[in-house]
Design a protein around this motif. Structure first.
Motif, PDB file in Angstrom:
ATOM      1  N   VAL A 354      48.872  31.166  50.790  1.00 43.32           N
ATOM      2  CA  VAL A 354      48.093  32.337  50.362  1.00 43.32           C
ATOM      3  C   VAL A 354      47.998  33.368  51.477  1.00 43.32           C
ATOM      4  O   VAL A 354      47.652  33.042  52.613  1.00 43.32           O
ATOM      5  CB  VAL A 354      46.674  31.915  49.917  1.00 43.32           C
ATOM      6  CG1 VAL A 354      45.820  33.146  49.626  1.00 43.32           C
ATOM      7  CG2 VAL A 354      46.737  31.014  48.690  1.00 43.32           C
ATOM      8  N   GLY A 355      48.325  34.626  51.139  1.00 48.14           N
ATOM      9  CA  GLY A 355      48.201  35.723  52.094  1.00 48.14           C
ATOM     10  C   GLY A 355      48.103  37.041  51.356  1.00 48.14           C
ATOM     11  O   GLY A 355      48.038  37.081  50.121  1.00 48.14           O
ATOM     12  N   GLY A 356      48.116  38.137  52.109  1.00 46.48           N
ATOM     13  CA  GLY A 356      48.048  39.455  51.479  1.00 46.48           C
ATOM     14  C   GLY A 356      46.825  39.629  50.623  1.00 46.48           C
ATOM     15  O   GLY A 356      46.865  40.303  49.580  1.00 46.48           O
ATOM     16  N   ILE A 357      45.694  39.060  51.036  1.00 45.44           N
ATOM     17  CA  ILE A 357      44.485  39.129  50.215  1.00 45.44           C
ATOM     18  C   ILE A 357      43.900  40.544  50.254  1.00 45.44           C
ATOM     19  O   ILE A 357      43.955  41.226  51.269  1.00 45.44           O
ATOM     20  CB  ILE A 357      43.440  38.097  50.675  1.00 45.44           C
ATOM     21  CG1 ILE A 357      42.992  38.366  52.118  1.00 45.44           C
ATOM     22  CG2 ILE A 357      43.980  36.688  50.537  1.00 45.44           C
ATOM     23  CD1 ILE A 357      41.844  37.481  52.581  1.00 45.44           C
ATOM     24  N   ARG A 358      43.363  40.988  49.134  1.00 49.14           N
ATOM     25  CA  ARG A 358      42.705  42.296  49.082  1.00 49.14           C
ATOM     26  C   ARG A 358      41.774  42.330  47.872  1.00 49.14           C
ATOM     27  O   ARG A 358      42.032  41.682  46.849  1.00 49.14           O
ATOM     28  CB  ARG A 358      43.707  43.450  49.006  1.00 49.14           C
ATOM     29  CG  ARG A 358      44.597  43.497  47.775  1.00 49.14           C
ATOM     30  CD  ARG A 358      45.923  42.839  47.993  1.00 49.14           C
ATOM     31  NE  ARG A 358      46.856  43.086  46.907  1.00 49.14           N
ATOM     32  CZ  ARG A 358      48.004  42.435  46.780  1.00 49.14           C
ATOM     33  NH1 ARG A 358      48.349  41.503  47.652  1.00 49.14           N
ATOM     34  NH2 ARG A 358      48.827  42.717  45.783  1.00 49.14           N
ATOM     35  N   ALA A 359      40.709  43.084  48.032  1.00 49.83           N
ATOM     36  CA  ALA A 359      39.764  43.273  46.935  1.00 49.83           C
ATOM     37  C   ALA A 359      38.928  44.498  47.212  1.00 49.83           C
ATOM     38  O   ALA A 359      38.646  44.835  48.362  1.00 49.83           O
ATOM     39  CB  ALA A 359      38.864  42.050  46.757  1.00 49.83           C
ATOM     40  N   ILE A 360      38.541  45.174  46.152  1.00 54.71           N
ATOM     41  CA  ILE A 360      37.601  46.289  46.228  1.00 54.71           C
ATOM     42  C   ILE A 360      36.738  46.200  44.975  1.00 54.71           C
ATOM     43  O   ILE A 360      37.230  46.340  43.855  1.00 54.71           O
ATOM     44  CB  ILE A 360      38.317  47.651  46.348  1.00 54.71           C
ATOM     45  CG1 ILE A 360      37.304  48.785  46.424  1.00 54.71           C
ATOM     46  CG2 ILE A 360      39.348  47.857  45.244  1.00 54.71           C
ATOM     47  CD1 ILE A 360      37.899  50.119  46.826  1.00 54.71           C
ATOM     48  N   GLY A 361      35.444  45.908  45.178  1.00 51.67           N
ATOM     49  CA  GLY A 361      34.628  45.588  44.024  1.00 51.67           C
ATOM     50  C   GLY A 361      35.197  44.345  43.362  1.00 51.67           C
ATOM     51  O   GLY A 361      35.721  43.442  44.029  1.00 51.67           O
ATOM     52  N   LEU A 362      35.104  44.287  42.048  1.00 52.47           N
ATOM     53  CA  LEU A 362      35.635  43.126  41.319  1.00 52.47           C
ATOM     54  C   LEU A 362      37.042  43.394  40.813  1.00 52.47           C
ATOM     55  O   LEU A 362      37.350  43.297  39.625  1.00 52.47           O
ATOM     56  CB  LEU A 362      34.671  42.755  40.184  1.00 52.47           C
ATOM     57  CG  LEU A 362      33.407  42.058  40.690  1.00 52.47           C
ATOM     58  CD1 LEU A 362      32.381  41.915  39.578  1.00 52.47           C
ATOM     59  CD2 LEU A 362      33.734  40.699  41.306  1.00 52.47           C
ATOM     60  N   LEU A 363      37.881  43.753  41.755  1.00 55.43           N
ATOM     61  CA  LEU A 363      39.299  44.000  41.501  1.00 55.43           C
ATOM     62  C   LEU A 363      40.031  43.457  42.718  1.00 55.43           C
ATOM     63  O   LEU A 363      39.938  44.025  43.813  1.00 55.43           O
ATOM     64  CB  LEU A 363      39.540  45.504  41.340  1.00 55.43           C
ATOM     65  CG  LEU A 363      40.913  46.004  40.932  1.00 55.43           C
ATOM     66  CD1 LEU A 363      41.351  45.396  39.612  1.00 55.43           C
ATOM     67  CD2 LEU A 363      40.917  47.521  40.843  1.00 55.43           C
TER      68      LEU A 363
END
Length: 439
Positions: A354-363
Protein backbone atom coordinates in the motif's frame (compact mmCIF):
# COMPACT_ATOMS: atom_id res chain seq x y z
CA UNK A 1 -38.05 -18.68 -1.65
CA UNK A 2 -35.28 -16.07 -1.54
CA UNK A 3 -32.97 -18.24 -3.64
CA UNK A 4 -35.73 -18.84 -6.18
CA UNK A 5 -36.49 -15.12 -6.33
CA UNK A 6 -32.80 -14.37 -6.80
CA UNK A 7 -32.52 -16.83 -9.68
CA UNK A 8 -35.60 -15.35 -11.33
CA UNK A 9 -34.25 -11.81 -11.03
CA UNK A 10 -30.81 -12.85 -12.30
CA UNK A 11 -32.40 -14.43 -15.39
CA UNK A 12 -34.52 -11.35 -16.05
CA UNK A 13 -31.51 -9.08 -15.53
CA UNK A 14 -29.44 -10.96 -18.11
CA UNK A 15 -32.33 -11.00 -20.59
CA UNK A 16 -33.57 -7.42 -20.35
CA UNK A 17 -31.18 -5.07 -18.50
CA UNK A 18 -28.25 -3.41 -20.31
CA UNK A 19 -26.17 -2.04 -17.41
CA UNK A 20 -24.29 1.26 -17.56
CA UNK A 21 -20.50 1.20 -17.21
CA UNK A 22 -20.49 -2.59 -16.92
CA UNK A 23 -19.10 -5.60 -18.74
CA UNK A 24 -21.81 -7.03 -21.01
CA UNK A 25 -19.97 -10.35 -21.21
CA UNK A 26 -19.58 -10.59 -17.45
CA UNK A 27 -23.25 -9.81 -16.90
CA UNK A 28 -24.31 -12.37 -19.47
CA UNK A 29 -22.05 -15.03 -17.98
CA UNK A 30 -22.57 -14.43 -14.27
CA UNK A 31 -25.62 -12.19 -13.99
CA UNK A 32 -25.70 -9.17 -11.65
CA UNK A 33 -22.82 -9.02 -9.17
CA UNK A 34 -25.11 -8.12 -6.28
CA UNK A 35 -28.86 -7.50 -6.17
CA UNK A 36 -29.43 -4.89 -3.48
CA UNK A 37 -32.74 -4.79 -1.66
CA UNK A 38 -32.57 -2.22 1.13
CA UNK A 39 -30.35 0.34 2.82
CA UNK A 40 -30.08 2.10 6.16
CA UNK A 41 -27.45 4.57 7.34
CA UNK A 42 -24.14 3.67 5.68
CA UNK A 43 -25.27 0.06 5.11
CA UNK A 44 -26.97 -1.72 2.23
CA UNK A 45 -28.36 -5.25 2.21
CA UNK A 46 -28.63 -7.67 -0.68
CA UNK A 47 -31.52 -9.93 -1.59
CA UNK A 48 -30.05 -12.76 0.50
CA UNK A 49 -29.80 -10.58 3.58
CA UNK A 50 -26.05 -9.97 3.52
CA UNK A 51 -25.08 -6.51 4.78
CA UNK A 52 -22.36 -4.27 3.34
CA UNK A 53 -20.85 -0.92 4.24
CA UNK A 54 -21.51 1.24 1.17
CA UNK A 55 -17.99 2.68 1.08
CA UNK A 56 -18.64 4.58 -2.15
CA UNK A 57 -21.96 6.18 -1.17
CA UNK A 58 -23.07 4.13 -4.20
CA UNK A 59 -21.84 6.58 -6.87
CA UNK A 60 -20.27 9.19 -4.57
CA UNK A 61 -23.75 10.57 -3.96
CA UNK A 62 -25.62 9.20 -0.93
CA UNK A 63 -24.30 11.92 1.37
CA UNK A 64 -26.83 11.69 4.21
CA UNK A 65 -27.08 7.91 4.10
CA UNK A 66 -29.85 5.47 3.26
CA UNK A 67 -33.37 5.20 4.58
CA UNK A 68 -33.85 8.83 5.61
CA UNK A 69 -37.59 9.05 6.16
CA UNK A 70 -37.48 12.84 6.03
CA UNK A 71 -36.76 12.70 2.31
CA UNK A 72 -39.51 10.17 1.67
CA UNK A 73 -41.96 12.41 3.50
CA UNK A 74 -40.74 15.44 1.52
CA UNK A 75 -41.27 13.55 -1.76
CA UNK A 76 -44.77 12.49 -0.75
CA UNK A 77 -45.70 16.01 0.37
CA UNK A 78 -44.60 17.52 -2.92
CA UNK A 79 -46.15 14.78 -5.07
CA UNK A 80 -49.46 15.30 -3.32
CA UNK A 81 -49.23 19.08 -3.70
CA UNK A 82 -47.69 19.53 -7.17
CA UNK A 83 -46.19 16.39 -8.70
CA UNK A 84 -44.76 18.10 -11.77
CA UNK A 85 -44.67 21.46 -13.47
CA UNK A 86 -42.58 22.59 -16.39
CA UNK A 87 -40.22 25.53 -15.94
CA UNK A 88 -40.19 26.33 -19.68
CA UNK A 89 -41.61 29.65 -20.92
CA UNK A 90 -40.75 31.28 -17.53
CA UNK A 91 -43.25 29.04 -15.67
CA UNK A 92 -42.04 28.54 -12.12
CA UNK A 93 -42.85 27.01 -8.74
CA UNK A 94 -41.82 27.45 -5.13
CA UNK A 95 -39.43 24.45 -4.66
CA UNK A 96 -37.22 25.48 -7.60
CA UNK A 97 -37.21 29.14 -6.58
CA UNK A 98 -36.27 28.32 -2.98
CA UNK A 99 -33.60 25.83 -4.03
CA UNK A 100 -32.04 28.34 -6.43
CA UNK A 101 -31.91 30.89 -3.60
CA UNK A 102 -30.43 28.28 -1.24
CA UNK A 103 -27.69 27.35 -3.70
CA UNK A 104 -26.86 30.98 -4.43
CA UNK A 105 -26.41 31.60 -0.71
CA UNK A 106 -24.29 28.46 -0.27
CA UNK A 107 -22.02 28.92 -3.27
CA UNK A 108 -18.81 30.93 -3.06
CA UNK A 109 -18.30 34.33 -4.65
CA UNK A 110 -20.90 35.68 -7.04
CA UNK A 111 -22.26 32.31 -8.21
CA UNK A 112 -25.85 33.47 -7.91
CA UNK A 113 -27.88 32.02 -10.78
CA UNK A 114 -28.93 28.39 -11.28
CA UNK A 115 -29.88 26.37 -14.34
CA UNK A 116 -31.33 22.98 -13.33
CA UNK A 117 -30.72 19.63 -15.04
CA UNK A 118 -31.44 15.98 -14.28
CA UNK A 119 -27.84 15.03 -13.45
CA UNK A 120 -24.13 15.66 -13.85
CA UNK A 121 -23.65 14.82 -17.51
CA UNK A 122 -26.48 17.17 -18.45
CA UNK A 123 -25.02 19.81 -16.14
CA UNK A 124 -21.64 19.71 -17.87
CA UNK A 125 -23.15 19.67 -21.36
CA UNK A 126 -25.25 22.68 -20.31
CA UNK A 127 -22.17 24.46 -18.96
CA UNK A 128 -20.40 24.07 -22.30
CA UNK A 129 -23.40 25.46 -24.18
CA UNK A 130 -23.87 28.35 -21.76
CA UNK A 131 -20.17 29.23 -21.94
CA UNK A 132 -20.33 29.30 -25.74
CA UNK A 133 -23.57 31.29 -25.61
CA UNK A 134 -21.81 33.84 -23.39
CA UNK A 135 -19.28 34.49 -26.15
CA UNK A 136 -21.87 34.41 -28.95
CA UNK A 137 -23.77 37.18 -27.18
CA UNK A 138 -20.60 39.27 -27.14
CA UNK A 139 -20.02 38.88 -30.86
CA UNK A 140 -17.23 36.31 -30.50
CA UNK A 141 -18.73 33.06 -31.81
CA UNK A 142 -15.24 31.79 -32.67
CA UNK A 143 -14.64 31.31 -28.94
CA UNK A 144 -16.03 27.78 -28.83
CA UNK A 145 -13.20 25.42 -27.86
CA UNK A 146 -13.28 23.73 -24.46
CA UNK A 147 -10.05 22.72 -22.74
CA UNK A 148 -10.26 19.76 -20.40
CA UNK A 149 -7.68 17.53 -18.71
CA UNK A 150 -6.31 14.07 -19.26
CA UNK A 151 -7.66 11.61 -16.64
CA UNK A 152 -10.68 13.89 -16.04
CA UNK A 153 -14.20 12.51 -15.92
CA UNK A 154 -17.11 14.78 -16.83
CA UNK A 155 -19.92 12.39 -17.76
CA UNK A 156 -21.24 10.43 -20.71
CA UNK A 157 -23.49 12.79 -22.70
CA UNK A 158 -21.91 13.73 -26.04
CA UNK A 159 -20.19 16.89 -24.87
CA UNK A 160 -19.34 15.44 -21.45
CA UNK A 161 -17.83 12.31 -23.06
CA UNK A 162 -15.74 14.50 -25.34
CA UNK A 163 -14.50 16.53 -22.38
CA UNK A 164 -13.67 13.38 -20.42
CA UNK A 165 -9.95 12.67 -20.61
CA UNK A 166 -10.15 8.90 -20.04
CA UNK A 167 -9.72 7.09 -23.40
CA UNK A 168 -11.80 4.10 -22.32
CA UNK A 169 -14.93 6.28 -22.33
CA UNK A 170 -14.26 7.22 -25.95
CA UNK A 171 -14.42 3.62 -27.16
CA UNK A 172 -18.20 3.44 -27.10
CA UNK A 173 -18.52 5.99 -29.92
CA UNK A 174 -16.66 6.69 -33.15
CA UNK A 175 -17.63 10.36 -33.30
CA UNK A 176 -16.58 12.62 -30.45
CA UNK A 177 -17.74 16.22 -30.49
CA UNK A 178 -15.29 18.67 -32.06
CA UNK A 179 -13.50 21.55 -30.30
CA UNK A 180 -12.44 19.68 -27.17
CA UNK A 181 -8.76 19.73 -26.18
CA UNK A 182 -7.07 17.76 -23.38
CA UNK A 183 -4.00 18.86 -21.42
CA UNK A 184 -1.91 17.26 -18.66
CA UNK A 185 -3.95 17.12 -15.49
CA UNK A 186 -1.79 19.07 -13.05
CA UNK A 187 0.32 21.26 -15.33
CA UNK A 188 -0.51 24.94 -15.53
CA UNK A 189 2.21 25.26 -18.16
CA UNK A 190 0.43 22.67 -20.31
CA UNK A 191 -2.75 24.75 -20.02
CA UNK A 192 -0.92 27.91 -21.07
CA UNK A 193 0.72 26.12 -24.01
CA UNK A 194 -2.65 24.79 -25.23
CA UNK A 195 -4.20 28.25 -25.00
CA UNK A 196 -1.33 29.81 -26.95
CA UNK A 197 -1.35 27.04 -29.54
CA UNK A 198 -5.11 27.18 -30.13
CA UNK A 199 -5.26 30.95 -29.74
CA UNK A 200 -7.04 32.43 -26.71
CA UNK A 201 -9.47 34.13 -29.10
CA UNK A 202 -10.77 30.61 -29.93
CA UNK A 203 -11.18 29.29 -26.37
CA UNK A 204 -14.54 29.48 -24.60
CA UNK A 205 -13.73 27.74 -21.32
CA UNK A 206 -11.50 25.46 -19.30
CA UNK A 207 -13.17 22.74 -17.19
CA UNK A 208 -11.60 21.02 -14.19
CA UNK A 209 -12.74 19.02 -11.19
CA UNK A 210 -11.33 20.48 -7.96
CA UNK A 211 -10.40 16.90 -7.10
CA UNK A 212 -10.40 14.21 -9.77
CA UNK A 213 -12.77 11.46 -8.65
CA UNK A 214 -13.59 8.80 -11.21
CA UNK A 215 -10.22 9.27 -12.91
CA UNK A 216 -8.38 7.99 -9.85
CA UNK A 217 -8.90 10.33 -6.87
CA UNK A 218 -6.19 12.89 -7.53
CA UNK A 219 -5.81 15.95 -5.32
CA UNK A 220 -4.19 18.88 -7.18
CA UNK A 221 -0.93 20.55 -6.11
CA UNK A 222 -1.49 23.32 -3.56
CA UNK A 223 -1.28 26.27 -5.96
CA UNK A 224 -2.73 24.61 -9.06
CA UNK A 225 -6.30 25.95 -8.92
CA UNK A 226 -5.18 29.45 -7.95
CA UNK A 227 -2.84 29.47 -10.93
CA UNK A 228 -5.62 28.13 -13.17
CA UNK A 229 -7.84 30.99 -12.02
CA UNK A 230 -5.07 33.49 -12.83
CA UNK A 231 -4.43 31.97 -16.28
CA UNK A 232 -8.13 32.02 -17.16
CA UNK A 233 -8.36 35.63 -16.03
CA UNK A 234 -5.27 36.59 -18.04
CA UNK A 235 -6.68 35.15 -21.26
CA UNK A 236 -10.34 36.06 -20.51
CA UNK A 237 -11.35 32.40 -20.54
CA UNK A 238 -14.23 31.10 -18.44
CA UNK A 239 -13.35 28.51 -15.81
CA UNK A 240 -15.91 25.76 -15.20
CA UNK A 241 -15.51 23.86 -11.92
CA UNK A 242 -17.03 20.38 -12.15
CA UNK A 243 -18.31 19.81 -8.59
CA UNK A 244 -20.58 16.89 -9.47
CA UNK A 245 -18.62 14.63 -7.10
CA UNK A 246 -16.95 17.19 -4.84
CA UNK A 247 -19.97 19.36 -4.01
CA UNK A 248 -22.06 19.42 -0.81
CA UNK A 249 -19.48 18.39 1.77
CA UNK A 250 -17.64 15.55 0.09
CA UNK A 251 -14.22 17.22 0.51
CA UNK A 252 -14.81 18.67 3.98
CA UNK A 253 -16.04 21.96 2.52
CA UNK A 254 -19.47 22.72 1.06
CA UNK A 255 -17.82 22.98 -2.36
CA UNK A 256 -14.44 21.58 -3.32
CA UNK A 257 -13.06 24.87 -4.65
CA UNK A 258 -13.35 26.34 -1.16
CA UNK A 259 -10.36 24.22 -0.09
CA UNK A 260 -8.22 26.51 -2.26
CA UNK A 261 -10.17 29.78 -1.86
CA UNK A 262 -10.90 30.13 -5.56
CA UNK A 263 -14.16 30.92 -7.33
CA UNK A 264 -15.01 29.68 -10.83
CA UNK A 265 -17.16 31.50 -13.39
CA UNK A 266 -19.41 28.45 -13.73
CA UNK A 267 -19.90 25.56 -11.31
CA UNK A 268 -21.69 22.29 -12.12
CA UNK A 269 -23.30 20.08 -9.48
CA UNK A 270 -25.42 16.94 -9.04
CA UNK A 271 -25.10 13.76 -6.92
CA UNK A 272 -24.97 15.08 -3.32
CA UNK A 273 -27.61 17.75 -3.99
CA UNK A 274 -30.29 15.12 -3.27
CA UNK A 275 -28.10 12.34 -1.80
CA UNK A 276 -29.35 10.18 -4.65
CA UNK A 277 -32.98 10.28 -3.51
CA UNK A 278 -33.93 11.97 -6.80
CA UNK A 279 -32.06 12.66 -10.08
CA UNK A 280 -31.12 16.35 -10.04
CA UNK A 281 -28.20 18.49 -11.15
CA UNK A 282 -27.47 21.95 -12.35
CA UNK A 283 -25.20 24.81 -13.28
CA UNK A 284 -24.36 27.80 -11.11
CA UNK A 285 -23.20 30.84 -13.05
CA UNK A 286 -21.57 33.99 -11.79
CA UNK A 287 -23.27 37.35 -11.64
CA UNK A 288 -20.82 38.62 -14.27
CA UNK A 289 -21.75 35.85 -16.74
CA UNK A 290 -25.45 36.20 -16.06
CA UNK A 291 -25.24 39.96 -16.56
CA UNK A 292 -24.21 39.35 -20.16
CA UNK A 293 -27.23 37.07 -20.61
CA UNK A 294 -29.53 39.75 -19.18
CA UNK A 295 -28.01 42.62 -21.14
CA UNK A 296 -27.42 41.04 -24.54
CA UNK A 297 -29.78 38.10 -25.08
CA UNK A 298 -33.09 38.45 -26.86
CA UNK A 299 -35.82 35.95 -27.59
CA UNK A 300 -35.79 32.43 -26.22
CA UNK A 301 -32.89 30.54 -24.65
CA UNK A 302 -33.34 27.33 -26.64
CA UNK A 303 -31.89 24.98 -24.08
CA UNK A 304 -33.65 23.01 -21.37
CA UNK A 305 -34.72 19.57 -20.19
CA UNK A 306 -38.18 18.24 -19.44
CA UNK A 307 -37.20 17.81 -15.81
CA UNK A 308 -35.23 21.04 -15.33
CA UNK A 309 -36.27 22.23 -11.88
CA UNK A 310 -38.53 19.24 -11.16
CA UNK A 311 -40.67 20.28 -8.14
CA UNK A 312 -40.31 16.93 -6.34
CA UNK A 313 -36.56 16.86 -6.92
CA UNK A 314 -36.13 20.44 -5.77
CA UNK A 315 -38.20 19.89 -2.63
CA UNK A 316 -36.13 16.78 -1.80
CA UNK A 317 -32.93 18.75 -2.43
CA UNK A 318 -34.04 21.50 -0.07
CA UNK A 319 -34.71 18.95 2.67
CA UNK A 320 -31.41 17.15 1.95
CA UNK A 321 -29.40 20.39 2.23
CA UNK A 322 -31.27 21.25 5.42
CA UNK A 323 -30.14 17.92 6.91
CA UNK A 324 -26.53 18.44 5.76
CA UNK A 325 -26.47 21.80 7.54
CA UNK A 326 -28.46 20.79 10.62
CA UNK A 327 -26.38 17.67 11.28
CA UNK A 328 -23.10 19.45 10.46
CA UNK A 329 -22.17 16.82 7.90
CA UNK A 330 -19.65 19.04 6.13
CA UNK A 331 -17.76 19.31 9.41
CA UNK A 332 -18.14 15.56 9.95
CA UNK A 333 -16.73 14.93 6.50
CA UNK A 334 -13.64 16.92 7.43
CA UNK A 335 -13.20 15.16 10.77
CA UNK A 336 -13.85 11.65 9.46
CA UNK A 337 -11.59 12.41 6.50
CA UNK A 338 -8.77 12.78 9.02
CA UNK A 339 -9.69 9.38 10.45
CA UNK A 340 -9.74 7.93 6.94
CA UNK A 341 -6.22 9.16 6.21
CA UNK A 342 -5.08 7.76 9.60
CA UNK A 343 -6.50 4.42 8.52
CA UNK A 344 -4.71 4.58 5.19
CA UNK A 345 -1.46 5.31 7.02
CA UNK A 346 -1.97 2.20 9.13
CA UNK A 347 -2.42 0.16 5.97
CA UNK A 348 0.74 1.71 4.56
CA UNK A 349 2.70 0.94 7.74
CA UNK A 350 1.51 -2.66 7.97
CA UNK A 351 1.32 -3.73 4.34
CA UNK A 352 4.24 -3.39 1.91
CA UNK A 353 1.77 -3.25 -0.98
CA UNK A 354 0.00 0.00 0.00
CA UNK A 355 1.26 3.45 -0.99
CA UNK A 356 0.24 6.68 -2.69
CA UNK A 357 -2.34 7.33 0.01
CA UNK A 358 -4.43 10.50 -0.25
CA UNK A 359 -7.69 11.85 1.07
CA UNK A 360 -9.54 15.14 1.33
CA UNK A 361 -12.69 14.99 3.40
CA UNK A 362 -14.46 11.70 2.73
CA UNK A 363 -12.87 11.21 -0.66
CA UNK A 364 -9.79 9.03 -0.56
CA UNK A 365 -7.72 6.38 -2.23
CA UNK A 366 -4.46 4.47 -2.28
CA UNK A 367 -2.27 2.61 -4.78
CA UNK A 368 -1.22 -1.04 -4.79
CA UNK A 369 2.31 -2.25 -5.57
CA UNK A 370 4.33 -5.43 -5.37
CA UNK A 371 6.53 -3.45 -2.99
CA UNK A 372 5.78 0.16 -2.16
CA UNK A 373 9.50 0.96 -1.72
CA UNK A 374 10.35 0.08 -5.33
CA UNK A 375 6.98 1.31 -6.71
CA UNK A 376 6.95 -1.78 -8.92
CA UNK A 377 3.43 -2.67 -10.06
CA UNK A 378 1.82 -6.09 -10.14
CA UNK A 379 1.77 -7.67 -13.61
CA UNK A 380 -2.02 -7.76 -13.41
CA UNK A 381 -4.08 -4.97 -11.87
CA UNK A 382 -4.72 -5.90 -8.26
CA UNK A 383 -7.21 -3.25 -7.11
CA UNK A 384 -10.20 -5.02 -8.74
CA UNK A 385 -9.29 -8.20 -6.85
CA UNK A 386 -9.05 -6.30 -3.57
CA UNK A 387 -12.42 -4.66 -4.25
CA UNK A 388 -14.00 -8.06 -4.98
CA UNK A 389 -12.52 -9.54 -1.80
CA UNK A 390 -13.69 -6.54 0.23
CA UNK A 391 -17.24 -7.08 -1.08
CA UNK A 392 -17.08 -10.68 0.16
CA UNK A 393 -16.09 -9.25 3.54
CA UNK A 394 -18.91 -6.70 3.62
CA UNK A 395 -17.44 -3.50 2.13
CA UNK A 396 -18.31 -1.88 -1.19
CA UNK A 397 -15.44 0.18 -2.61
CA UNK A 398 -14.11 0.93 -6.08
CA UNK A 399 -11.07 0.25 -8.20
CA UNK A 400 -9.57 2.58 -10.79
CA UNK A 401 -7.17 1.03 -13.28
CA UNK A 402 -6.97 3.63 -16.04
CA UNK A 403 -3.51 4.37 -17.39
CA UNK A 404 -0.88 3.22 -14.87
CA UNK A 405 -3.21 3.46 -11.90
CA UNK A 406 -3.99 0.51 -9.63
CA UNK A 407 -6.12 2.35 -7.12
CA UNK A 408 -8.67 1.52 -4.45
CA UNK A 409 -11.08 4.41 -3.85
CA UNK A 410 -13.46 5.17 -0.97
CA UNK A 411 -16.16 7.84 -0.56
CA UNK A 412 -18.51 6.75 2.25
CA UNK A 413 -21.64 8.65 3.33
CA UNK A 414 -20.96 11.85 5.25
CA UNK A 415 -22.75 10.46 8.31
CA UNK A 416 -20.04 7.85 8.93
CA UNK A 417 -18.56 7.51 12.43
CA UNK A 418 -14.99 6.82 13.57
CA UNK A 419 -15.94 3.25 14.50
CA UNK A 420 -17.32 2.68 11.01
CA UNK A 421 -14.21 4.17 9.38
CA UNK A 422 -12.10 1.78 11.47
CA UNK A 423 -14.30 -1.10 10.37
CA UNK A 424 -13.73 -0.20 6.70
CA UNK A 425 -9.97 -0.07 7.23
CA UNK A 426 -9.95 -3.46 8.98
CA UNK A 427 -11.87 -5.03 6.09
CA UNK A 428 -9.45 -3.52 3.59
CA UNK A 429 -6.47 -4.78 5.60
CA UNK A 430 -7.72 -8.38 5.61
CA UNK A 431 -8.82 -8.19 1.97
CA UNK A 432 -5.43 -6.95 0.76
CA UNK A 433 -3.64 -9.65 2.78
CA UNK A 434 -5.87 -12.36 1.29
CA UNK A 435 -5.40 -11.15 -2.29
CA UNK A 436 -1.63 -10.75 -1.98
CA UNK A 437 -1.29 -14.20 -0.41
CA UNK A 438 -3.04 -15.69 -3.43
CA UNK A 439 -0.83 -14.03 -6.04
Amino acid sequence: MTNQKKQQLEALDKKHFLHPTSSVQQQQQYGPAIIFEEGHGIYVKDIEGKEYIEGMSSLWNVAIGYGRKELGIAAMEQMNKLSFSSTFSTFSHEPAILLAEKLANMAPGSLNTVFFTSGGSEANDSAFKLARYYWILQGKPERKKIISRKKAYHGVATGATSATGIPEFHQVTNSLAPDFIHVDSDSVEALKEAIEQEGPENIAAFIAEPVMGAGGMFIPPDDYLKEVRAVCDHYSILWIADEVITGFGRTGKMFGVENWNVVPDILTFAKGITSGYFPLGGVLISEEVFQVFKDKSSGTLFHGFTYSGHPVGCHIANKNLEIIEKEKLVENSQLMGLELIKGFKKLEENLNQVGGIRAIGLLGGFELYIDVKTKKRFAEKTAPKVVAEAAKNGLICRSVTYNDSDTVVLAPPLIITKEEVDKMINILHESIKTVVAGL
